[in-house]
Design an enzyme around this catalytic site. Structure first.
Site, PDB file in Angstrom:
ATOM      1  N   ASP A  73     -22.858  21.679  22.847  1.00 44.80           N
ATOM      2  CA  ASP A  73     -22.316  20.410  22.388  1.00 44.80           C
ATOM      3  C   ASP A  73     -23.420  19.356  22.620  1.00 44.80           C
ATOM      4  O   ASP A  73     -24.380  19.628  23.355  1.00 44.80           O
ATOM      5  CB  ASP A  73     -21.070  20.142  23.248  1.00 44.80           C
ATOM      6  CG  ASP A  73     -20.555  18.738  23.110  1.00 44.80           C
ATOM      7  OD1 ASP A  73     -20.331  18.312  21.975  1.00 44.80           O
ATOM      8  OD2 ASP A  73     -20.377  18.056  24.149  1.00 44.80           O
ATOM      9  N   ASP A  78     -23.052  15.201  22.857  1.00 45.19           N
ATOM     10  CA  ASP A  78     -22.757  14.053  23.733  1.00 45.19           C
ATOM     11  C   ASP A  78     -22.071  14.501  25.022  1.00 45.19           C
ATOM     12  O   ASP A  78     -21.082  15.223  24.993  1.00 45.19           O
ATOM     13  CB  ASP A  78     -21.847  13.060  22.994  1.00 45.19           C
ATOM     14  CG  ASP A  78     -22.602  12.332  21.905  1.00 45.19           C
ATOM     15  OD1 ASP A  78     -23.294  11.355  22.209  1.00 45.19           O
ATOM     16  OD2 ASP A  78     -22.521  12.779  20.744  1.00 45.19           O
ATOM     17  N   ASP A 117     -18.377  19.399  26.954  1.00 51.78           N
ATOM     18  CA  ASP A 117     -17.694  18.555  27.940  1.00 51.78           C
ATOM     19  C   ASP A 117     -16.378  17.974  27.451  1.00 51.78           C
ATOM     20  O   ASP A 117     -15.650  17.355  28.227  1.00 51.78           O
ATOM     21  CB  ASP A 117     -18.596  17.358  28.309  1.00 51.78           C
ATOM     22  CG  ASP A 117     -18.699  16.377  27.155  1.00 51.78           C
ATOM     23  OD1 ASP A 117     -18.941  16.834  26.023  1.00 51.78           O
ATOM     24  OD2 ASP A 117     -18.493  15.175  27.377  1.00 51.78           O
TER      25      ASP A 117
HETATM   26  O1  LIG Z   1     -19.052  16.761  20.007  1.00 55.21           O
HETATM   27  P1  LIG Z   1     -19.965  15.772  20.650  1.00 55.21           P
HETATM   28  O2  LIG Z   1     -21.410  16.004  20.339  1.00 55.21           O
HETATM   29  O3  LIG Z   1     -19.716  15.647  22.133  1.00 55.21           O
HETATM   30  O4  LIG Z   1     -19.584  14.375  19.974  1.00 55.21           O
HETATM   31  C1  LIG Z   1     -18.349  13.746  20.302  1.00 55.21           C
HETATM   32  C2  LIG Z   1     -18.456  12.263  20.062  1.00 55.21           C
HETATM   33  O5  LIG Z   1     -19.627  11.846  20.772  1.00 55.21           O
HETATM   34  C3  LIG Z   1     -20.048  10.500  20.624  1.00 55.21           C
HETATM   35  O6  LIG Z   1     -19.173   9.669  21.350  1.00 55.21           O
HETATM   36  C4  LIG Z   1     -19.182   9.888  22.751  1.00 55.21           C
HETATM   37  O7  LIG Z   1     -20.494   9.623  23.280  1.00 55.21           O
HETATM   38  C5  LIG Z   1     -20.937   8.251  23.132  1.00 55.21           C
HETATM   39  C6  LIG Z   1     -22.367   8.154  23.619  1.00 55.21           C
HETATM   40  O8  LIG Z   1     -22.505   8.599  24.934  1.00 55.21           O
HETATM   41  C7  LIG Z   1     -19.967   7.336  23.927  1.00 55.21           C
HETATM   42  O9  LIG Z   1     -20.362   5.982  23.775  1.00 55.21           O
HETATM   43  C8  LIG Z   1     -18.548   7.541  23.376  1.00 55.21           C
HETATM   44  O10 LIG Z   1     -17.625   6.803  24.156  1.00 55.21           O
HETATM   45  C9  LIG Z   1     -18.154   9.025  23.437  1.00 55.21           C
HETATM   46  O11 LIG Z   1     -16.891   9.234  22.797  1.00 55.21           O
HETATM   47  C10 LIG Z   1     -20.122  10.116  19.182  1.00 55.21           C
HETATM   48  O12 LIG Z   1     -20.450   8.746  19.078  1.00 55.21           O
HETATM   49  C11 LIG Z   1     -18.858  10.442  18.431  1.00 55.21           C
HETATM   50  O13 LIG Z   1     -19.008  10.148  17.075  1.00 55.21           O
HETATM   51  C12 LIG Z   1     -18.616  11.947  18.584  1.00 55.21           C
HETATM   52  O14 LIG Z   1     -17.477  12.343  17.876  1.00 55.21           O
END
Ligand SMILES: O=P(O)(O)OC[C@H]1O[C@H](O[C@H]2O[C@H](CO)[C@@H](O)[C@H](O)[C@H]2O)[C@H](O)[C@@H](O)[C@@H]1O
Length: 369
Positions: free
Chosen positions: A117, A119, A313
């Protein structure tokens, strides 16, 4: 299955009779649509406005990714209590670092496939989603492991965006929670067009939803423009509405706006991420399906000698953990600094431990090819 140009990118269309394997991908892997053919379904239906407080949305929003540790444990908890609770939890979800030997023993003589993954796994969670950069050390670790084992990134972000963040061409990428997959390259045939050669093996099971998702994105940007801190992100086949930087008093407003929009789009649904509401197609397709699809595309499915490992995560990663847990297919590793129930087998505390794990795996694969 033919590759056919649609909008800006080729998508897989399917003129093959039902029950016939397509592209070597079994039919059971292809998405089941919740309703009939797309073209005959109206996009909008008259809205029925429920109060968001009557739903469990707000509870889910509050519990998604608390900003500090006391929110995980409650204010009565001291950091010693928190450490003890974490240690207890690790009895059920052992650290993938301390259990590395066990993982290596189980993978001995087998091929490993690694799914990561983005983020919160490769990059730390930050307030601004546009600034979620991974470190150069992490990039080097991922580049190195990809020399030894097939490595894929599976993210909720758009495929293009996550590929830009990671910046490594030697990986496979699945964006939009697996709804936009760039699989292994397939040699061109006499019928392959130049565009298809450029795009490689692209699979987009939700391509029909693109205009609908774009419409929702534009509407949500407009509706949230006066909510301080709200950010709407276009993730191609899904839309993320971030409320991390919104005052908690306005969370109900954000939730209500999204809920009202969904009343008009019966073929879209909501999922919760870390301080983000995600609008996505009603489609039986998720990160678990994406892992299954990639394993099959790589010729690694139904093989007793393959151990897939998925590190993630978020709640959306649970689909992949669940898929790997079923029939003991492989290992899910949950990245979390606090106890939570999961379908994963192992745990890692944060991205720095993820990097340590990836480096250990590379050392192991180097020593035992
Ligand atoms: O599947 P992932 O790669 O984990 O993506 C899931 C979402 O991640 C991002 O948002 C998350 O991370 C951001 C940066 O650290 C944080 O600001 C936010 O609160 C988290 O939800 C991304 O911006 C989303 O579009 C993804 O869906």
């Amino acid at each position: 299955m033919d590759l056919k140009a649609n909008h800006s990118a080729p998508v897989l269309t399917d003129p093959t009779p039902i029950n016939k394997p397509r592209l070597g991908i079994h039919d059971s892997l292809l998405p089941v649509f919740s309703q009939g053919p797309f073209v005959t379904i109206p996009w909008k239906k008259p809205g029925v406005f429920d109060d968001v407080r009557a739903t469990n949305w707000l509870d889910a929003m509050k519990s998604s990714s608390p900003r500090n540790i006391t929110k995980y444990y409650g204010t009565d908890f001291s950091s010693n209590d928190a450490d003890a609770a974490y240690r207890d939890w690790m009895l059920k979800y052992p650290s993938a670092l301390t259990a590395f030997e066990q993982i290596a023993n189980n993978a001995s003589g087998k091929r490993i496939a690694l799914f990561l993954d983005y983020d919160g796994t490769l990059s730390p969670i930050v307030d601004n989603p546009d600034h979620a950069f991974m470190s150069n050390a992490m990039r080097a670790a991922v580049r190195n492991i990809a020399k030894y084992i097939p490595t894929a990134i599976i993210s909720g972000r758009s495929r293009e965006k996550v590929r830009k963040f990671v910046g490594l061409k030697e990986l496979y990428y699945a964006g939009s929670h697996g709804m936009d997959i760039m699989g292994p390259f397939r040699p061109p045939t006499d019928h392959t067009t130049n565009e298809e050669v450029k795009e490689g093996n692209l699979y987009q099971p939700a391509s029909e939803f693109l205009p609908m998702i774009n419409e929702v994105f534009v509407t949500l940007v407009e509706l949230t423009k006066n909510i301080e801190g709200a950010k709407v992100e276009n993730n191609k086949f899904c839309v993320s509405v971030h409320y991390r930087n919104v005052d908690e008093k306005s969370w109900t407003t954000v939730a209500q706006l999204v809920q009202d929009i969904l009343k008009h789009y019966t073929r879209l649904r909501l999922t919760h991420g870390r301080m983000v509401l995600e609008v996505r197609p009603v489609l039986k397709w998720d990160k678990g399906k994406a892992v299954e699809f990639l394993l099959e595309s790589l010729g690694l499915s139904n093989c007793d000698d393959v151990v897939p490992i998925y590190v993630g995560d978020d709640r959306t990663d649970e689909d992949a953990f669940k898929f790997l847990r079923e029939d003991g297919r492989g290992y899910g590793i949950l990245v979390s600094p606090a106890p939570k129930e999961s379908n994963a087998y192992y745990s890692l505390r944060d991205p720095s431990e993820v990097m340590e794990f990836i480096n250990l795996l590379a050392m192991y694969k180097k020593s035992v090819p």
